[in-house]
Write a protein that holds these residues in place. Structure first.
Motif, PDB file in Angstrom:
ATOM      1  N   ILE A 171      25.701  79.405  58.878  1.00 28.03           N
ATOM      2  CA  ILE A 171      27.116  79.253  58.494  1.00 28.03           C
ATOM      3  C   ILE A 171      27.362  77.984  57.685  1.00 28.03           C
ATOM      4  O   ILE A 171      28.176  77.973  56.759  1.00 28.03           O
ATOM      5  CB  ILE A 171      28.051  79.289  59.734  1.00 28.03           C
ATOM      6  CG1 ILE A 171      29.512  79.339  59.266  1.00 28.03           C
ATOM      7  CG2 ILE A 171      27.799  78.101  60.659  1.00 28.03           C
ATOM      8  CD1 ILE A 171      30.502  79.666  60.363  1.00 28.03           C
ATOM      9  N   ARG A 175      29.275  78.060  54.187  1.00 29.81           N
ATOM     10  CA  ARG A 175      30.562  77.389  53.974  1.00 29.81           C
ATOM     11  C   ARG A 175      30.475  76.369  52.840  1.00 29.81           C
ATOM     12  O   ARG A 175      31.433  76.160  52.088  1.00 29.81           O
ATOM     13  CB  ARG A 175      31.044  76.696  55.253  1.00 29.81           C
ATOM     14  CG  ARG A 175      31.249  77.575  56.465  1.00 29.81           C
ATOM     15  CD  ARG A 175      31.883  78.909  56.195  1.00 29.81           C
ATOM     16  NE  ARG A 175      33.168  78.808  55.482  1.00 29.81           N
ATOM     17  CZ  ARG A 175      33.811  79.824  54.982  1.00 29.81           C
ATOM     18  NH1 ARG A 175      33.291  81.039  55.059  1.00 29.81           N
ATOM     19  NH2 ARG A 175      34.965  79.660  54.362  1.00 29.81           N
ATOM     20  N   LEU A 194      28.437  89.958  55.091  1.00 27.12           N
ATOM     21  CA  LEU A 194      29.869  89.691  54.942  1.00 27.12           C
ATOM     22  C   LEU A 194      30.598  90.902  54.378  1.00 27.12           C
ATOM     23  O   LEU A 194      31.832  90.940  54.347  1.00 27.12           O
ATOM     24  CB  LEU A 194      30.102  88.472  54.043  1.00 27.12           C
ATOM     25  CG  LEU A 194      29.746  87.117  54.658  1.00 27.12           C
ATOM     26  CD1 LEU A 194      29.970  85.996  53.656  1.00 27.12           C
ATOM     27  CD2 LEU A 194      30.551  86.846  55.928  1.00 27.12           C
ATOM     28  N   GLN A 199      31.403  91.620  60.692  1.00 27.61           N
ATOM     29  CA  GLN A 199      30.920  90.271  60.383  1.00 27.61           C
ATOM     30  C   GLN A 199      31.978  89.454  59.647  1.00 27.61           C
ATOM     31  O   GLN A 199      32.056  88.242  59.820  1.00 27.61           O
ATOM     32  CB  GLN A 199      29.637  90.353  59.549  1.00 27.61           C
ATOM     33  CG  GLN A 199      28.403  90.720  60.354  1.00 27.61           C
ATOM     34  CD  GLN A 199      28.073  89.700  61.438  1.00 27.61           C
ATOM     35  OE1 GLN A 199      28.322  88.512  61.292  1.00 27.61           O
ATOM     36  NE2 GLN A 199      27.518  90.181  62.543  1.00 27.61           N
ATOM     37  N   GLU A 203      33.226  85.995  61.148  1.00 23.72           N
ATOM     38  CA  GLU A 203      33.247  84.757  60.366  1.00 23.72           C
ATOM     39  C   GLU A 203      34.625  84.100  60.462  1.00 23.72           C
ATOM     40  O   GLU A 203      34.743  82.885  60.611  1.00 23.72           O
ATOM     41  CB  GLU A 203      32.912  85.069  58.898  1.00 23.72           C
ATOM     42  CG  GLU A 203      32.713  83.835  58.037  1.00 23.72           C
ATOM     43  CD  GLU A 203      31.263  83.374  57.988  1.00 23.72           C
ATOM     44  OE1 GLU A 203      30.955  82.503  57.166  1.00 23.72           O
ATOM     45  OE2 GLU A 203      30.429  83.888  58.777  1.00 23.72           O
ATOM     46  N   VAL A 333      38.077  83.548  54.724  1.00 21.80           N
ATOM     47  CA  VAL A 333      36.611  83.461  54.735  1.00 21.80           C
ATOM     48  C   VAL A 333      36.077  83.002  53.378  1.00 21.80           C
ATOM     49  O   VAL A 333      35.174  82.164  53.306  1.00 21.80           O
ATOM     50  CB  VAL A 333      35.993  84.812  55.138  1.00 21.80           C
ATOM     51  CG1 VAL A 333      34.485  84.818  54.879  1.00 21.80           C
ATOM     52  CG2 VAL A 333      36.284  85.105  56.601  1.00 21.80           C
TER      53      VAL A 333
END
Length: 359
Positions: A171, A175, A194, A199, A203, A333
């Motif tokens: 992650i 990010r 994603l 998912q 997230e 996200v």
């Protein structure tokens, strides 16, 4: 389908369920295989259940065995696994009339879209892709996780527990890419999961500690009737379409589904926002910000919901509730600024999701 009863599971499955133990990966596959076979028999040989039929079967499973509803995400997980199993069974079939007809009508068109995205990740291209990946991947361990995620995404039966673990581990780099405004196609090439609604929601939960799907269900449960009763939507084409379709059905669950769908699609009109930035209903997507593509919204057998970002399909969704949750999640996200002409609608939804007062 409301009369559906769970099958008599094999002895080993019964033992696990009787002990109220969460099944391991292999046992989950056994349960799903048995449910799929029983559903096919119940549907008189059909390999194409509709969304409502999936919902009824998964609800029956979770009502009989509540401990299978893992952290409140069980419904989505079991429904996705059951749908994947049906796809797996249909894929090699070449001589069944219904399968061939539906592949031409639905599956083949969608299948081509998926195959083209899969073709970018086929084994022959893996080495080329590794060379193209951003240079800021930190260490060989991260490369291993990303390679595993890309390869697992290609499989029909996926190890979701391990997917969760590796998405947790990666992650930070994900990010960092998003905050540095890396192109979305690069992010999805490295982290294709994603594209899966579960998912995407997960997230969102990692970032906000909020269950976006659960919150969206609550929002639509509370506000749907109020939205449909407002004068401002009385002559709206969506509402007119809803009223025409309500006359054709008497089943309570279908009527509720259609009303919820209409309330969801009417949200921008309630707030005086630009509905084209929210959903393209029976028309082509024209905007680059996250938006829903909706086809045949009031036909439970042929309705389609998809989330688009940058005019590219990101994910296919089961119903309007999942679609609305995915739309809100996508803005957060992928750190995408909300367009002003849809701001009031999203601000209303976010104020309820995050349980804060809306200005």
């Amino acid at each position: 389908t409301s009369s559906y009863a769970l099958p008599d599971f094999p002895y080993d499955v019964k033992c696990i369920l009787a002990e109220k133990k969460c099944p391991d990966h292999s046992m989950r596959i056994r349960i799903i295989e048995f449910l799929q076979a029983d559903m096919t028999k119940y549907l008189e040989g059909s390999l194409y259940p509709n969304s409502q039929q999936y919902n009824i079967v998964v609800n029956a499973l979770l009502q009989a065995y509540p401990f299978l509803d893992e952290d409140g995400n069980g419904f989505l997980l079991w429904k996705r696994a059951l749908k994947d199993r049906f796809k797996y069974v249909r894929r090699p079939i070449e001589d069944d009339e219904q399968v061939l007809r539906n592949k031409c009508k639905f599956g083949h068109r969608r299948g081509q879209t998926r195959k083209s995205s899969f073709a970018e990740n086929k084994p022959d291209d893996v080495q080329v892709q590794v060379e193209e990946e951003p240079v800021h991947l930190e260490g060989s361990a991260m490369d291993v996780h990303i390679k595993w995620l890309k390869e697992e995404y290609m499989k029909t039966q996926r190890n979701w527990k391990e997917v969760d673990n590796r998405m947790n581990v990666t992650i930070e780099i994900r990010r960092k890419m998003i905050s540095n405004k890396a192109p979305l196609k690069d992010i999805l090439r490295l982290f294709p999961f994603l594209r899966c609604p579960y998912q995407l929601f997960r997230e969102f939960q990692l970032l906000t500690h909020m269950d976006i799907y659960k919150k969206t269900v609550e929002i639509l449960e509370i506000y749907s009737e109020n939205i449909l009763s407002l004068y401002v939507v009385r002559n709206n084409p969506i509402n007119i379409m809803l009223q025409e379709n309500l006359k054709r059905h008497t089943e309570e669950d279908i009527l509720k589904y259609m009303k919820t769908t209409a309330a969801c699609l009417l949200l921008p009109d309630v707030f005086g926002d630009d509905s084209s930035l929210f959903a393209a209903v029976n028309e082509e997507v024209k905007v680059v910000t996250p938006v829903l593509e909706v086809k045949n919204p009031f036909n439970v057998n042929s309705c389609e919901f998809a989330l688009y970002v940058g005019r590219e399909e990101l994910a296919q969704l089961d119903d309007c509730t999942m679609a609305l949750a995915a739309l809100v999640a996508a803005f957060h996200v992928f750190d995408i600024p909300c367009p002003k002409r849809i701001h009031r609608t999203l601000n209303f939804l976010e104020s309820l999701v995050f349980e804060v007062r809306s200005p």
